[in-house]
Design an enzyme around this catalytic site. Sequence first.
Site, PDB file in Angstrom:
ATOM      1  N   ARG A 111       0.877  -1.174   0.000  1.00  0.00           N
ATOM      2  CA  ARG A 111       0.000   0.000   0.000  1.00  0.00           C
ATOM      3  C   ARG A 111       0.911   1.219   0.000  1.00  0.00           C
ATOM      4  NH1 ARG A 111      -5.304   1.518   3.446  1.00  0.00           N
ATOM      5  NH2 ARG A 111      -6.107   0.145   1.830  1.00  0.00           N
ATOM      6  N   HIS A 138      -7.224   0.684  -6.563  1.00  0.00           N
ATOM      7  CA  HIS A 138      -7.458  -0.167  -5.385  1.00  0.00           C
ATOM      8  C   HIS A 138      -8.123  -1.455  -5.890  1.00  0.00           C
ATOM      9  CE1 HIS A 138      -7.761  -1.330  -1.355  1.00  0.00           C
ATOM     10  NE2 HIS A 138      -8.580  -0.437  -0.851  1.00  0.00           N
ATOM     11  N   GLN A 141     -10.103  -3.919  -3.562  1.00  0.00           N
ATOM     12  CA  GLN A 141     -11.400  -3.368  -3.157  1.00  0.00           C
ATOM     13  C   GLN A 141     -12.435  -3.585  -4.260  1.00  0.00           C
ATOM     14  OE1 GLN A 141     -12.117  -1.731  -0.082  1.00  0.00           O
ATOM     15  NE2 GLN A 141     -14.158  -2.168  -0.854  1.00  0.00           N
ATOM     16  N   ASP A 233     -17.284   7.202  -1.683  1.00  0.00           N
ATOM     17  CA  ASP A 233     -16.016   7.077  -0.942  1.00  0.00           C
ATOM     18  C   ASP A 233     -15.713   8.455  -0.369  1.00  0.00           C
ATOM     19  OD1 ASP A 233     -13.524   6.257   0.029  1.00  0.00           O
ATOM     20  OD2 ASP A 233     -12.531   6.292  -1.915  1.00  0.00           O
ATOM     21  N   CYS A 273     -16.417   1.737   0.394  1.00  0.00           N
ATOM     22  CA  CYS A 273     -15.239   0.896   0.668  1.00  0.00           C
ATOM     23  C   CYS A 273     -14.826   0.974   2.130  1.00  0.00           C
ATOM     24  CB  CYS A 273     -14.092   1.306  -0.240  1.00  0.00           C
ATOM     25  SG  CYS A 273     -13.659   3.053  -0.086  1.00  0.00           S
ATOM     26  N   ARG A 301     -13.558  -8.653   1.353  1.00  0.00           N
ATOM     27  CA  ARG A 301     -12.134  -8.402   1.100  1.00  0.00           C
ATOM     28  C   ARG A 301     -11.336  -9.657   1.488  1.00  0.00           C
ATOM     29  NH1 ARG A 301      -9.975  -3.233   1.151  1.00  0.00           N
ATOM     30  NH2 ARG A 301      -8.037  -4.359   0.732  1.00  0.00           N
TER      31      ARG A 301
HETATM   32  N1   CP Z   1     -11.219  -0.166   2.240  1.00  0.00           N
HETATM   33  C1   CP Z   1      -9.939  -0.196   2.698  1.00  0.00           C
HETATM   34  O1   CP Z   1      -8.980  -0.446   1.956  1.00  0.00           O
HETATM   35  O2   CP Z   1      -9.832   0.053   4.030  1.00  0.00           O
HETATM   36  P1   CP Z   1      -8.483   0.270   4.855  1.00  0.00           P
HETATM   37  O3   CP Z   1      -7.928   1.600   4.444  1.00  0.00           O
HETATM   38  O4   CP Z   1      -8.912   0.220   6.291  1.00  0.00           O
HETATM   39  O5   CP Z   1      -7.524  -0.826   4.501  1.00  0.00           O
HETATM   40  N1  NVA Z   2      -9.937   6.717  -1.525  1.00  0.00           N
HETATM   41  C1  NVA Z   2      -9.568   6.312  -0.197  1.00  0.00           C
HETATM   42  C2  NVA Z   2      -9.822   4.860  -0.024  1.00  0.00           C
HETATM   43  C3  NVA Z   2      -9.485   4.289   1.321  1.00  0.00           C
HETATM   44  C4  NVA Z   2      -9.702   2.816   1.394  1.00  0.00           C
HETATM   45  C5  NVA Z   2      -8.111   6.668   0.068  1.00  0.00           C
HETATM   46  O1  NVA Z   2      -7.295   6.483  -0.830  1.00  0.00           O
HETATM   47  O2  NVA Z   2      -7.801   7.155   1.148  1.00  0.00           O
END
Ligand code: CP
Ligand code: NVA
Length: 315
Positions: A111, A138, A141, A233, A273, A301
């Site tokens: 990530r 993502h 997701q 989101d 999400c 997930r």
């Molecule tokens: N939806 C998602 O990726 O959540 P987190 O940021 O908690 O991993």
């Molecule tokens: N769009 C958000 C998604 C988090 C799971 C971010 O990137 O922070």
Amino acid sequence: MIGKIPKVKTKDLLSVTDFSKEEMIAIFEYTKKMKDELNQGKTHNFLEGKTLGMIFEKTSTRTRVSFEVAMFQLGGYALFLSRDDIQLGRGETVGDTARVLSRYLDGIMIRCYAHATALELAENATIPVINGLTDTFHPCQALADFYTIYERNKNFKNEKLAFVGDGNNVAQSLMLTAAMLGVNFALACPKGYYPAKNVVEMAFSIASKSGSVITLTGDIAMAVEQATYLYTDVWVSMGQEKEASRRRKDFAKYKITMKILDKCAPNCKVMHCLPAHRGEEITDEVIDSPQSIVLDQAENRLHVQKAILCALMVK
Ligand code: CP
Ligand code: NVA
């Protein structure tokens, strides 16, 4: 019996488009079997003796916990590697990190901010690399979300997903997945927040073959018309904290309320999400309503990622 683990051509999962439509469906079918069997108390030790490294530049609840639990349930081991706790945070190159970790691990989940970092890691690693969110995509997701829809309607017929909000990493991955699966997709967002041009072009090109209708508009009513799934989101993604006050102003009209939900198809399901900024992009009333399936998405997930880990890591 559970049957064979689906075969996929790609080494890595950096974008949903690394899978073909057929591979994606095979992953969904396998997810369903593993989830059903897990609920009957069966175990699947397919990754016994294997280790997944999980590099995090950004925070996480769902991604971290679901990947860690996935590896545990598959008989393997997951290693949490916060960027600042490893030499990457002190300037060791992504390439060297990839080459060294490839000598210890069987897979890496990352990530990070720049999508280029995930690409560079994958190019230099001899082991599978999975994108657990970048500023651009993502994929895990989006795959869990479409699996959640698949559980309710296996062939996705007559489904339309309307995304109201930022054309961000989640929206971009959802748009591409919808295009691949032939699901109609509409995004309503303010000017200046549309998905990247190259991603839109890719989605339109895929949609021209699958028959999915992709609509990008500023008009919420137009986007949500006939929608069977309504998705949103956060307005301020991780890394955009400095833009928070401008974004809150620009997105103010795009909050999901009961009034918007009522404009969708009857019994339209609500998706997010998570994490949600309750009261900002979505009201408590909507996210807690019986039409909300946000917890199914979060749970899935785990199940989808188990199938992905098997497909990429079992040789
Ligand atoms: N939806 C998602 O990726 O959540 P987190 O940021 O908690 O991993
Ligand atoms: N769009 C958000 C998604 C988090 C799971 C971010 O990137 O922070």
